[in-house]
Design a protein around this motif. Structure first.
Motif, mmCIF file in Angstrom:
data_model
loop_
_atom_site.group_PDB
_atom_site.id
_atom_site.type_symbol
_atom_site.label_atom_id
_atom_site.label_comp_id
_atom_site.label_asym_id
_atom_site.label_seq_id
_atom_site.Cartn_x
_atom_site.Cartn_y
_atom_site.Cartn_z
ATOM 1 N N MET A 67 -1.370 -7.190 -34.993
ATOM 2 C CA MET A 67 -0.048 -7.788 -34.771
ATOM 3 C C MET A 67 1.039 -6.755 -35.128
ATOM 4 O O MET A 67 0.861 -5.972 -36.053
ATOM 5 N N THR A 120 -12.287 -12.369 -39.934
ATOM 6 C CA THR A 120 -12.388 -12.190 -38.480
ATOM 7 C C THR A 120 -13.095 -10.886 -38.098
ATOM 8 O O THR A 120 -13.336 -10.650 -36.918
ATOM 9 N N GLY A 156 -6.968 -8.490 -32.696
ATOM 10 C CA GLY A 156 -6.207 -9.283 -33.664
ATOM 11 C C GLY A 156 -5.114 -8.523 -34.382
ATOM 12 O O GLY A 156 -4.609 -8.987 -35.404
ATOM 13 N N LYS A 158 -3.930 -4.790 -38.532
ATOM 14 C CA LYS A 158 -5.078 -5.702 -38.560
ATOM 15 C C LYS A 158 -5.318 -6.097 -40.003
ATOM 16 O O LYS A 158 -5.528 -5.235 -40.870
ATOM 17 N N TRP A 178 -13.667 -1.526 -34.744
ATOM 18 C CA TRP A 178 -14.378 -2.427 -35.655
ATOM 19 C C TRP A 178 -15.044 -1.637 -36.781
ATOM 20 O O TRP A 178 -15.074 -2.082 -37.928
ATOM 21 N N GLU A 195 -4.457 -5.878 -29.394
ATOM 22 C CA GLU A 195 -4.159 -7.309 -29.477
ATOM 23 C C GLU A 195 -5.437 -8.130 -29.450
ATOM 24 O O GLU A 195 -5.562 -9.117 -30.180
ATOM 25 N N ARG A 196 -6.422 -7.734 -28.618
ATOM 26 C CA ARG A 196 -7.719 -8.430 -28.592
ATOM 27 C C ARG A 196 -8.408 -8.358 -29.950
ATOM 28 O O ARG A 196 -9.147 -9.269 -30.323
ATOM 29 N N HIS A 201 -5.631 -4.193 -45.086
ATOM 30 C CA HIS A 201 -5.206 -4.109 -43.682
ATOM 31 C C HIS A 201 -5.323 -2.666 -43.196
ATOM 32 O O HIS A 201 -5.450 -1.736 -44.000
#
Length: 162
Positions: A156, A21, A154, A16, A120, A151-152, A133
């Motif tokens: 990768m 975001t 964000g 992340k 979060w 994935e929700r 990250h």
């Protein structure tokens, strides 16, 4: 520092990027997050053992010294979620290198948004610490629900070498 276990079949490293975001965590009703205290170690081990059920951590008296003595362990990066009955419902054990080592949610607390709020929160803490990250490892076959969550959020896939 001990070498991490090599990736298993279907393991993936996800990242992340800590950018605009990020959103504040939303804690579901009846759940509160608090920081780890030394007396929490047995409950944390029990939760990890129940959730992962792979025996990889071993008994508490072997696991705790290995965690507590690891140079990447910082109690301030171990986030615990307590339910309305005062039980440990979830935990995120993170390493100082901005890596989520373990994210565990008790079966009775799943599907309520606890894991998402924990992630979060971890993202925000690492951003405050200057990280750009956060990474973690998961298994796409054994844990598809976790992959969907990440994935929700964000996250990768990235190369194992980081």
């Amino acid at each position: 520092m001990p070498e991490p276990r090599p990736p298993a079949l279907n393991d993936v490293r996800l990242r992340k990027i800590l950018d605009e975001t990020l959103v504040p965590p939303h804690w579901p009703d009846g759940f509160v997050m608090r920081s780890f205290e030394p007396g929490d170690a047995p409950a944390l081990h029990a939760l990890l053992t129940e959730v992962f059920d792979d025996g990889a951590d071993g008994p508490f008296d072997e696991w705790w010294p290995r965690i507590a003595d690891d140079p990447e362990f910082d109690p301030a990066l171990c986030f615990l979620v307590i339910d309305a009955k005062g039980r440990l419902a979830a935990a995120a054990l993170c390493w100082t290198r901005a890596f989520v080592k373990d994210l565990a949610v008790h079966p009775e607390a799943r599907g309520k948004g606890v894991a998402e709020a924990l992630m979060w929160h971890a993202f925000a803490v690492f951003r405050e610490r200057g990280a750009d990250h956060v990474d973690l490892k998961t298994n796409t076959v054994e844990n598809p629900a976790a992959v969907r969550l990440y994935e929700r959020l964000g996250m990768m896939p990235v190369a194992w070498e980081g």
